[in-house]
Write a protein that holds these residues in place. Structure first.
Motif, PDB file in Angstrom:
ATOM      1  N   TYR A  29       0.832  -1.208   0.000  1.00  0.00           N
ATOM      2  CA  TYR A  29       0.000   0.000   0.000  1.00  0.00           C
ATOM      3  C   TYR A  29       0.866   1.258   0.000  1.00  0.00           C
ATOM      4  O   TYR A  29       0.559   2.242  -0.674  1.00  0.00           O
ATOM      5  N   LYS A  30       1.932   1.236   0.774  1.00  0.00           N
ATOM      6  CA  LYS A  30       2.818   2.411   0.857  1.00  0.00           C
ATOM      7  C   LYS A  30       3.434   2.713  -0.510  1.00  0.00           C
ATOM      8  O   LYS A  30       3.508   3.875  -0.931  1.00  0.00           O
ATOM      9  N   GLY A  58       1.138   4.507  -2.695  1.00  0.00           N
ATOM     10  CA  GLY A  58       0.696   5.802  -2.225  1.00  0.00           C
ATOM     11  C   GLY A  58      -0.605   5.754  -1.447  1.00  0.00           C
ATOM     12  O   GLY A  58      -1.222   6.795  -1.199  1.00  0.00           O
ATOM     13  N   TYR A  74      -1.601   5.622   1.716  1.00  0.00           N
ATOM     14  CA  TYR A  74      -0.980   5.743   3.028  1.00  0.00           C
ATOM     15  C   TYR A  74      -1.931   5.376   4.176  1.00  0.00           C
ATOM     16  O   TYR A  74      -1.507   4.757   5.155  1.00  0.00           O
ATOM     17  N   ASP A  75      -3.177   5.763   4.095  1.00  0.00           N
ATOM     18  CA  ASP A  75      -4.120   5.406   5.161  1.00  0.00           C
ATOM     19  C   ASP A  75      -4.280   3.896   5.275  1.00  0.00           C
ATOM     20  O   ASP A  75      -4.297   3.333   6.382  1.00  0.00           O
ATOM     21  N   ALA A 111      -2.102   1.716   4.290  1.00  0.00           N
ATOM     22  CA  ALA A 111      -0.820   1.182   4.757  1.00  0.00           C
ATOM     23  C   ALA A 111      -0.709   1.307   6.275  1.00  0.00           C
ATOM     24  O   ALA A 111      -0.284   0.358   6.964  1.00  0.00           O
ATOM     25  N   ILE A 112      -1.093   2.469   6.806  1.00  0.00           N
ATOM     26  CA  ILE A 112      -1.014   2.677   8.258  1.00  0.00           C
ATOM     27  C   ILE A 112      -1.889   1.663   8.993  1.00  0.00           C
ATOM     28  O   ILE A 112      -1.490   1.119  10.036  1.00  0.00           O
ATOM     29  N   PHE A 167       7.736   2.407   9.223  1.00  0.00           N
ATOM     30  CA  PHE A 167       6.971   2.603   7.984  1.00  0.00           C
ATOM     31  C   PHE A 167       5.735   3.466   8.249  1.00  0.00           C
ATOM     32  O   PHE A 167       5.365   4.305   7.427  1.00  0.00           O
ATOM     33  N   LYS A 168       5.110   3.260   9.380  1.00  0.00           N
ATOM     34  CA  LYS A 168       3.948   4.087   9.722  1.00  0.00           C
ATOM     35  C   LYS A 168       4.352   5.551   9.832  1.00  0.00           C
ATOM     36  O   LYS A 168       3.657   6.444   9.310  1.00  0.00           O
ATOM     37  N   CYS A 194       4.796   7.012   6.427  1.00  0.00           N
ATOM     38  CA  CYS A 194       3.507   7.309   5.778  1.00  0.00           C
ATOM     39  C   CYS A 194       2.922   8.611   6.312  1.00  0.00           C
ATOM     40  O   CYS A 194       2.393   9.430   5.546  1.00  0.00           O
ATOM     41  N   GLU A 212       4.741  11.492   4.788  1.00  0.00           N
ATOM     42  CA  GLU A 212       4.284  11.728   3.410  1.00  0.00           C
ATOM     43  C   GLU A 212       2.978  12.511   3.400  1.00  0.00           C
ATOM     44  O   GLU A 212       2.725  13.295   2.480  1.00  0.00           O
ATOM     45  N   GLN A 213       2.152  12.305   4.415  1.00  0.00           N
ATOM     46  CA  GLN A 213       0.888  13.039   4.528  1.00  0.00           C
ATOM     47  C   GLN A 213       1.063  14.362   5.271  1.00  0.00           C
ATOM     48  O   GLN A 213       0.073  15.049   5.522  1.00  0.00           O
TER      49      GLN A 213
END
Length: 683
Positions: free
Chosen positions: A560-561, A564, A566-567, A569-570, A589-590, A593, A596-597
Motif C-alpha cells: 500500500y505504501k 501511495g 498511506y491510510d 498502509a497505516i 513505515f507508519k 507514511c 508523506e501526509q
C-alpha cells in the motif's frame, strides 16, 4: 532494449519537470515495446490517474493486478485493486475481488470490511439476491455473528425463498437463545412473526421464549391462546405443558399432556411427562393407572429405567398395595436388579397389614377400583375448562384454573368419587397474593371466589376480595412482555378464534426498526447493539483482528505504501505492530507514511511512544532514534534532528549514514553541541 532504456530516461526527465503528458507518451512507448514490463505499466496507470484519465488507468491497472494474482503475488494484487477501487468506488467488481483476495490471503478482517462495502451497494440497488450471496460469504468468515444470519433470513423471506429463510432463522434463534438474552430473542421472534404470520412453529417458539427467559405466566397465557386457535397442534400443547410445569400447575399440566397423548398415541415421552406431572400433583392413583397399560411398551423400547422412579414413589405412598409391588417387581426384573427384586418379592409374599393399622396419611390403593378408574381422577381437573375448540362459547380470561381442555374421554363406568381434599387455606391465600402481585386481577378474583365458597366467614378472604375490588377501580397494566395483555381496568375476555389473527401484532415494527435496534446496519464493528447486546463472543469479527496473519499485514502495508495508499498502509502496519517481530519496522513505515501526509505531530507521537515501550533492544532504539532524526529533518527542525542523530552516533557511529547526517546538519545549524548534549536519550 536500448530504445526502451532511452524512453525510460526521457520519461524520468519529463517527470522531474512535472510534464506528465510527455512522460505518459514515453511510458506508452515502453509498454508497447515490452508488454511484460508491469512496473512500467503500473507507472503508466498512475500517470493516467493523475491526469484524470480513469478509464485508461483502470485498463492498465487491471492487467497488472491480474498478473500479480495469477502469479500468487496476492498482496501486490490487493494493493493494485485497492487503487482501482478508489478510482471507481461505485464498481462492485473491484470490491468483490478485494474481498476474495483478502480472504484467500487469510486477512479475515479486511475481507469482511470489503464485503460490507459490497453489501451496502447491493442493498441500495436493491439487489437482494446478490446481497444474500455476500452475506453467505461473510457468514463463512464469521459464523458466530448472529446479525449476518438475521439479514440472510430476512432477505430470503422477502424473495420467497422460504426454506432458506427458515433455516437461517432457526440457526440464529439457537445462537441467541444460547446466550439467554430474552430481549434480543423477543425482538427476533416479533420481527419474524411479522414476516411469517401463519407460521405456527415461529409463534410456538415465541411462547417457549417467554417460558424459558423469565416470563412463564405470560408464556402460558400466550400459548393457551395459541392452543385455542390451533387445538390440534401437538407442538403448542407440548410447549403449554412445559409452561404449566414451570408455574407449578401440575394437574393442569397432566390434563394438557393427556390431550397431547390423544394426538400422539403411543408416544412414551409424553406418557413419562404426564406420569411425572401426576406424581408432582400427588395424584398417585391416576399415575398408576396411566403407567400400567404402557409398562410393556417401555420395556420393549428399553426404557424401563425411566419409569422405575415412578413405581418406587408409588410404593412409598402405598407400600402394602400388591399390584404396585407386582409392577415394581416386573420393572426390577426387566432391569436385572436382583437385590431389589428380592426385597419386593419378600414384601409381596408377606401377610397383608390390617386396615386399622394403616397410618391415616398413607393412601390405601387397595380401595381403588383400578379397572374402571379414569387415568386422571374427575376431582383432579374439576376446575379445568379446556373447551378452547368451542368457538361459539363465550371465551373467558385465560387462567390456570379456567384453561379449557376437555381432553379426556370418560369411561363407561367410574369408581366412586374420592373424598375431596382438605382445603389448604394458607397456600390458597398465597396464590391469591401472587396473582395480585403480578397484576392478574381476574385470576385472583376467581381464586378468592373458590375460597369464599369453602370458607365464607374468613376475614383474610374477605380482605383479599376488598383489595381486588379496589384494584379494579383503578386501571393497571400487566408486566407481561410482548403482545400478551394480562389485565386492564375491567376483566377483558380473550377474543375468540375468529377475532384473533393468526399472529398477534408484534411490537418490533418494521425490518428497519429491528435492524436499527439490533444494530444490524453492518457498521464497521458489525455487532449487535449495546443496549440489548449479546455476549462479547457474539459481536462478530472486527476489521482489525489481533490474531490475523501479521506477516501478510506487514507485507500488505508495504505494498500500500508503494502505491501511495498511506491510510490503508497505516492500518496494516498497526496490525503488524502487534507482532514483536514486525513492531519496530512497522512503526518506522507508519511514521514514513505520516510524514508523506505531512502529519508530523502524529509521526512524532508514534515514534516517541515507540521509544518509551518496554522490551526494546539497543538496536531497536538506535533505529527509532534515526527515524526520529529523519522526521525532524522533514519538518525542518534541524537542531532536534541533529540531537537525535547524535544519540545514534554515540552508540553506533557506523549506523547507516549517520556521520554524514551529523556533518550536514552542523553546517546548517552552526554550533549545536550544547543542544545535542542536552538531548534526552532513551538508550
Amino acid at each position: 532494449m536500448a530504445t526502451k532504456e532511452k524512453h525510460l530516461a526521457a520519461a524520468q526527465k519529463f517527470l522531474q519537470k512535472n510534464n506528465l503528458t510527455r512522460a505518459i507518451r514515453e511510458y506508452e512507448q515502453i509498454v508497447e515495446l515490452d508488454g511484460r514490463d508491469f512496473r512500467s505499466r503500473q507507472k503508466l496507470a498512475e500517470l493516467y490517474s493523475q491526469t484524470g484519465e480513469a478509464e485508461k488507468a483502470l485498463g492498465q491497472y487491471e492487467q497488472v493486478a491480474r498478473y500479480y494474482a495469477d502469479h500468487a503475488f496476492y498482496l501486490k494484487a490487493i494493493a493494485v485493486y485497492k487503487q482501482m477501487q478508489k478510482l471507481s468506488p461505485a464498481s462492485g467488481e473491484y470490491t468483490l475481488k478485494l474481498a476474495r483476495l483478502n480472504e484467500q490471503q487469510g486477512l479475515v478482517g479486511n475481507a469482511l470490511a470489503e464485503y460490507r462495502l459490497l453489501l451496502k451497494q447491493h442493498e441500495q440497488a436493491p439487489d437482494l439476491a446478490a446481497a444474500i450471496e455476500v452475506l453467505q460469504a461473510m457468514q463463512r468468515l464469521d459464523p458466530d455473528n448472529s446479525a449476518i444470519g438475521v439479514r440472510i433470513a430476512s432477505y430470503c423471506a422477502q424473495l420467497g425463498r422460504q426454506q432458506e429463510a427458515h433455516q437461517a432463522f432457526w440457526a440464529v434463534e439457537q445462537k441467541v437463545s444460547g446466550q439467554g438474552d430474552f430481549k434480543q430473542l423477543q425482538r427476533l421472534y416479533e420481527y419474524f412473526m411479522q414476516l411469517w404470520p401463519q407460521d405456527l412453529a415461529i409463534q410456538t417458539g415465541y411462547g417457549r421464549a417467554l417460558l424459558n427467559h423469565g416470563e412463564p405466566l405470560g408464556g402460558v397465557q400466550y400459548l393457551a391462546d395459541l392452543h385455542r386457535r390451533h387445538p390440534e397442534a401437538a407442538e403448542v400443547l407440548s410447549a403449554l405443558a412445559e409452561g404449566l410445569r414451570r408455574c407449578g400447575e401440575y394437574r393442569q399440566e397432566a390434563a394438557c399432556l393427556a390431550k397431547l397423548q390423544q394426538l400422539q398415541p403411543g408416544e412414551l415421552d409424553v406418557c413419562r411427562r404426564q406420569a411425572q406431572a401426576l406424581i408432582d400433583a400427588e395424584d398417585f392413583e391416576a399415575c398408576f393407572l396411566l403407567l400400567e397399560p404402557q409398562r410393556k411398551a417401555f420395556f420393549a423400547a428399553g426404557e424401563a429405567a425411566r419409569i422405575k422412579p415412578f413405581y418406587e414413589r408409588l410404593r412409598q405412598e402405598a407400600p402394602e398395595n400388591r399390584e404396585i409391588l407386582e409392577a415394581l417387581r416386573a420393572v426390577y426384573e426387566e432391569l436385572g436388579e436382583g437385590e431389589k427384586l428380592f426385597d419386593v418379592l419378600s414384601e409381596a409374599t408377606a401377610p397383608p397389614t390390617l386396615a386399622a393399622e394403616t397410618p391415616a396419611d398413607v393412601l390405601d390403593f387397595n380401595s381403588i377400583d383400578f379397572e374402571t378408574q379414569s387415568a386422571v381422577g374427575d376431582d383432579s381437573f374439576e376446575d379445568l375448562a379446556f373447551d378452547l375448540v368451542d368457538e361459539s362459547a363465550p371465551s373467558a380470561a385465560t387462567e390456570f384454573e379456567d384453561l379449557a381442555f376437555d381432553t379426556l374421554d370418560e369411561p363407561a363406568e367410574t369408581a366412586p368419587a374420592l373424598p375431596a381434599a382438605r382445603l389448604d387455606l394458607r397456600a390458597e391465600l398465597e396464590e391469591v397474593d401472587f396473582y395480585l402481585q403480578q397484576g392478574l386481577i381476574d385470576e385472583a378474583a376467581q381464586a378468592c371466589d373458590r375460597l369464599q365458597q369453602a370458607a365464607p366467614d374468613n376475614d383474610a378472604v374477605r380482605q383479599r376480595l376488598e383489595q381486588i375490588a379496589g384494584r379494579r377501580q383503578r386501571p393497571e397494566t400487566a408486566s407481561v412482555p410482548g403482545p400478551v395483555i394480562t389485565s386492564s381496568a375491567a376483566p377483558a375476555a380473550l377474543p375468540t378464534s375468529a377475532e384473533v389473527p393468526e399472529s398477534l401484532p408484534p411490537a418490533g415494527g418494521t425490518a428497519e426498526d429491528l435492524f436499527a435496534d439490533l444494530d444490524l446496519s453492518l457498521g464497521d464493528d458489525f455487532q449487535l447493539e449495546a443496549a440489548t447486546e449479546l455476549a462479547d463472543s457474539q459481536r462478530g469479527v472486527q476489521t482489525v483482528i489481533a490474531d490475523e496473519d501479521t506477516d501478510s499485514a506487514y507485507n500488505l502495508g508495504i505494498a500500500y505504501k508503494e502505491m501511495g495508499l498511506y491510510d490503508d498502509a497505516i492500518a496494516e502496519f498497526n496490525k503488524a505492530m502487534k507482532d514483536p517481530r514486525h513492531r519496530v519496522a512497522s512503526l518506522c513505515f507508519k511514521s514514513a507514511c505520516l510524514v508523506e501526509q505531512q502529519q508530523y505531530d502524529a509521526a512524532e507521537e508514534a515514534l516517541t511512544r515507540g521509544l518509551s515501550a518496554s522490551g526494546l533492544t539497543l538496536q531497536d532504539r538506535i533505529v527509532l532514534y534515526y527515524e526520529t532524526g529523519m522526521l525532524y529533518e522533514a519538518c525542518q527542525r534541524y537542531a532536534d534532528a541533529l540531537a537525535s542523530y547524535q544519540v545514534v552516533a554515540d552508540k553506533d557511529a557506523d549506523f547507516r549514514n549517520v556521520r554524514l547526517k551529523i556533518r550536514e546538519l552542523k553546517a546548517l545549524v552552526g554550533d549545536t553541541e550544547t543542544a545535542a548534549e542536552e538531548r534526552v536519550s532513551y538508550l
